[in-house]
Design an enzyme around this catalytic site. Sequence first.
Site, PDB file in Angstrom:
ATOM      1  N   SER A  23       0.826  -1.210   0.000  1.00 43.10           N
ATOM      2  CA  SER A  23       0.000   0.000   0.000  1.00 43.10           C
ATOM      3  C   SER A  23       0.858   1.257   0.000  1.00 43.10           C
ATOM      4  O   SER A  23       0.577   2.215  -0.722  1.00 43.10           O
ATOM      5  CB  SER A  23      -0.921   0.007   1.225  1.00 43.10           C
ATOM      6  OG  SER A  23      -1.785  -1.097   1.207  1.00 43.10           O
ATOM      7  N   ARG A  27       1.615   3.920  -3.484  1.00 43.37           N
ATOM      8  CA  ARG A  27       1.232   5.314  -3.276  1.00 43.37           C
ATOM      9  C   ARG A  27       2.455   6.227  -3.415  1.00 43.37           C
ATOM     10  O   ARG A  27       2.407   7.261  -4.079  1.00 43.37           O
ATOM     11  CB  ARG A  27       0.610   5.497  -1.890  1.00 43.37           C
ATOM     12  CG  ARG A  27      -0.820   4.982  -1.743  1.00 43.37           C
ATOM     13  CD  ARG A  27      -1.178   4.906  -0.256  1.00 43.37           C
ATOM     14  NE  ARG A  27      -2.564   4.602   0.036  1.00 43.37           N
ATOM     15  CZ  ARG A  27      -3.103   3.389  -0.006  1.00 43.37           C
ATOM     16  NH1 ARG A  27      -2.368   2.364  -0.385  1.00 43.37           N
ATOM     17  NH2 ARG A  27      -4.377   3.193   0.329  1.00 43.37           N
ATOM     18  N   GLY A  96      -4.913  -3.584  -7.714  1.00 41.89           N
ATOM     19  CA  GLY A  96      -5.857  -2.511  -7.413  1.00 41.89           C
ATOM     20  C   GLY A  96      -5.157  -1.237  -6.983  1.00 41.89           C
ATOM     21  O   GLY A  96      -5.620  -0.132  -7.267  1.00 41.89           O
ATOM     22  N   ARG A 124     -13.371  -6.546 -10.815  1.00 43.22           N
ATOM     23  CA  ARG A 124     -13.244  -5.742  -9.599  1.00 43.22           C
ATOM     24  C   ARG A 124     -13.811  -4.347  -9.860  1.00 43.22           C
ATOM     25  O   ARG A 124     -13.376  -3.651 -10.778  1.00 43.22           O
ATOM     26  CB  ARG A 124     -11.786  -5.675  -9.144  1.00 43.22           C
ATOM     27  CG  ARG A 124     -11.219  -7.052  -8.809  1.00 43.22           C
ATOM     28  CD  ARG A 124      -9.777  -6.995  -8.370  1.00 43.22           C
ATOM     29  NE  ARG A 124      -9.621  -6.324  -7.076  1.00 43.22           N
ATOM     30  CZ  ARG A 124      -8.446  -6.120  -6.494  1.00 43.22           C
ATOM     31  NH1 ARG A 124      -7.326  -6.521  -7.097  1.00 43.22           N
ATOM     32  NH2 ARG A 124      -8.375  -5.518  -5.322  1.00 43.22           N
ATOM     33  N   SER A 170     -14.854   0.026  -1.265  1.00 44.78           N
ATOM     34  CA  SER A 170     -13.388  -0.005  -1.215  1.00 44.78           C
ATOM     35  C   SER A 170     -12.859   1.373  -0.886  1.00 44.78           C
ATOM     36  O   SER A 170     -13.293   2.367  -1.475  1.00 44.78           O
ATOM     37  CB  SER A 170     -12.817  -0.467  -2.562  1.00 44.78           C
ATOM     38  OG  SER A 170     -11.407  -0.325  -2.578  1.00 44.78           O
ATOM     39  N   ASP A 314      -7.773  -7.092   5.310  1.00 40.99           N
ATOM     40  CA  ASP A 314      -6.733  -7.990   4.800  1.00 40.99           C
ATOM     41  C   ASP A 314      -6.158  -8.855   5.917  1.00 40.99           C
ATOM     42  O   ASP A 314      -6.040 -10.076   5.791  1.00 40.99           O
ATOM     43  CB  ASP A 314      -5.604  -7.190   4.127  1.00 40.99           C
ATOM     44  CG  ASP A 314      -6.006  -6.669   2.762  1.00 40.99           C
ATOM     45  OD1 ASP A 314      -7.111  -7.013   2.298  1.00 40.99           O
ATOM     46  OD2 ASP A 314      -5.230  -5.910   2.155  1.00 40.99           O
ATOM     47  N   ASN A 337     -16.266  -6.311   1.959  1.00 43.62           N
ATOM     48  CA  ASN A 337     -15.343  -6.014   0.854  1.00 43.62           C
ATOM     49  C   ASN A 337     -14.350  -7.141   0.585  1.00 43.62           C
ATOM     50  O   ASN A 337     -13.615  -7.095  -0.393  1.00 43.62           O
ATOM     51  CB  ASN A 337     -14.661  -4.654   1.039  1.00 43.62           C
ATOM     52  CG  ASN A 337     -13.546  -4.664   2.055  1.00 43.62           C
ATOM     53  OD1 ASN A 337     -13.515  -5.492   2.961  1.00 43.62           O
ATOM     54  ND2 ASN A 337     -12.624  -3.734   1.904  1.00 43.62           N
ATOM     55  N   LYS A 341     -12.163  -8.385  -3.545  1.00 47.23           N
ATOM     56  CA  LYS A 341     -10.693  -8.373  -3.521  1.00 47.23           C
ATOM     57  C   LYS A 341     -10.158  -9.248  -4.657  1.00 47.23           C
ATOM     58  O   LYS A 341     -10.809  -9.427  -5.675  1.00 47.23           O
ATOM     59  CB  LYS A 341     -10.200  -8.854  -2.153  1.00 47.23           C
ATOM     60  CG  LYS A 341     -10.590  -7.940  -0.995  1.00 47.23           C
ATOM     61  CD  LYS A 341      -9.728  -6.690  -0.967  1.00 47.23           C
ATOM     62  CE  LYS A 341      -9.926  -5.883   0.301  1.00 47.23           C
ATOM     63  NZ  LYS A 341      -8.939  -4.791   0.424  1.00 47.23           N
ATOM     64  N   ARG A 345     -13.238 -13.450  -1.343  1.00 41.34           N
ATOM     65  CA  ARG A 345     -12.523 -14.078  -0.231  1.00 41.34           C
ATOM     66  C   ARG A 345     -13.452 -14.724   0.799  1.00 41.34           C
ATOM     67  O   ARG A 345     -13.051 -15.666   1.481  1.00 41.34           O
ATOM     68  CB  ARG A 345     -11.605 -13.051   0.448  1.00 41.34           C
ATOM     69  CG  ARG A 345     -10.368 -12.731  -0.390  1.00 41.34           C
ATOM     70  CD  ARG A 345      -9.515 -11.639   0.207  1.00 41.34           C
ATOM     71  NE  ARG A 345      -8.217 -11.564  -0.470  1.00 41.34           N
ATOM     72  CZ  ARG A 345      -7.353 -10.569  -0.302  1.00 41.34           C
ATOM     73  NH1 ARG A 345      -7.653  -9.564   0.513  1.00 41.34           N
ATOM     74  NH2 ARG A 345      -6.194 -10.579  -0.941  1.00 41.34           N
TER      75      ARG A 345
END
Length: 426
Positions: A23, A27, A96, A124, A170, A314, A337, A341, A345
């Site tokens: 993540s 970014r 994603g 997605r 999301s 997660d 959510n 994913k 899931r």
Amino acid sequence: MESLTLQPISKINGQINLPGSKSVSNRALLLAALASGTTKLTNLLDSDDIRHMLNALKALGVEYKLSANKTECEVTGLGRAFEPNEALELFLGNAGTAMRPLAAALCLGQGEFVLTGEPRMKERPIGHLVTALKAAGADVEYLENENYPPLKIKGTGLHGGTVEIDGSISSQFLTAFLMAAPLSTQETTIKIVGDLVSKPYIDITLDIMATFGVKIENQNYQTFVVPANQTYVAPGDFLVEGDASSASYFLAAAAIKGGEVKVTGIGKKSIQGDVQFADALAAMGTEIEWGDDYVIARKGELNAIDMDFNHIPDAAMTIATAALFAKGTTSIRNVYNWRVKETDRLAAMATELRKVGAVVEEGEDYITITPPASLQHASIDTYDDHRMAMCFSLVALSDTPVTINDPGCTSKTFPDYFDKLKELSC
């Protein structure tokens, strides 16, 4: 299909230096590309998702130098939005964290782009982000199915104004829009519709944006006001935190089998919400010790928990397999959510937990797990989902082997995961 059989692991002990956060890595790479100046990122994650972002940035004209081990990257920022000389098609795999932020960023400059990916990426959702971008002046169209990639984007700039984003599916939709908004031509006010999921991931976004020198007013996560015509400024050196989601498997292993496991690269000063996974383990009975940049887990008597995991979906997956070793029925709630994913899931987790003997109830946004008296050997399907493979490796902490189908799917975030697990179990 390749498979890996893990024999029962008799002990777990040692230290793990975590790979960089997915993540944070993606970014920071995107903002470094848009920033004025040069950013040197260290502890960058070397994985498929990061590779897709790097390949896209190179195609967009961004220059960078990547170290031989691919964990250091010096990015020469453009100091502006992307303006390539030719139409581009960017393949983003199933990332994603690349698809959503790039979709927003490419609206800022000039050029024509097609964003596409693997078959699962086309399942997605991205509609809530596209609707918000269009409200701010973007030219985006769907090339196949409404509300899903692939997308065709024509760079026209974003004019800001007031937009609404649905936060219930999301957090990446909001993250993507937030990162683009400072380069809009007018002030942007983002109003959140519904309950914002995965709120700690928004904190990651806001923290990194501040590091790159832009201002945002956060009104209790319901409204975000972003001043116009800002410029991202390279911070110079940028250390990517260890991946807190990846830490969950090793901390859980200690809780189940310990020994003692120390993970470094995250701690009580971490910007990642997934460090709160350690609190969930503590609630189950694990002994947890916190440092500024480390977490230690020691074995406890594990008891079932009933908990809302909306904030850390997660890492919550790891609780589902840790529950196989807990006394009682564990309930993981408010994780709708999971269904959007890398795979669905909730369905996948329920199916595979039953294979090893658990009694499972799967609801629309929850799962309950009651462990069997003894786990059964099973071949675990991983659904091309890295977290499924890593979660079910924990079954080997019982007296029963486990076979993981397509273990290479961990390359999305943690290519050498099974090697690291083996190091702790020697």
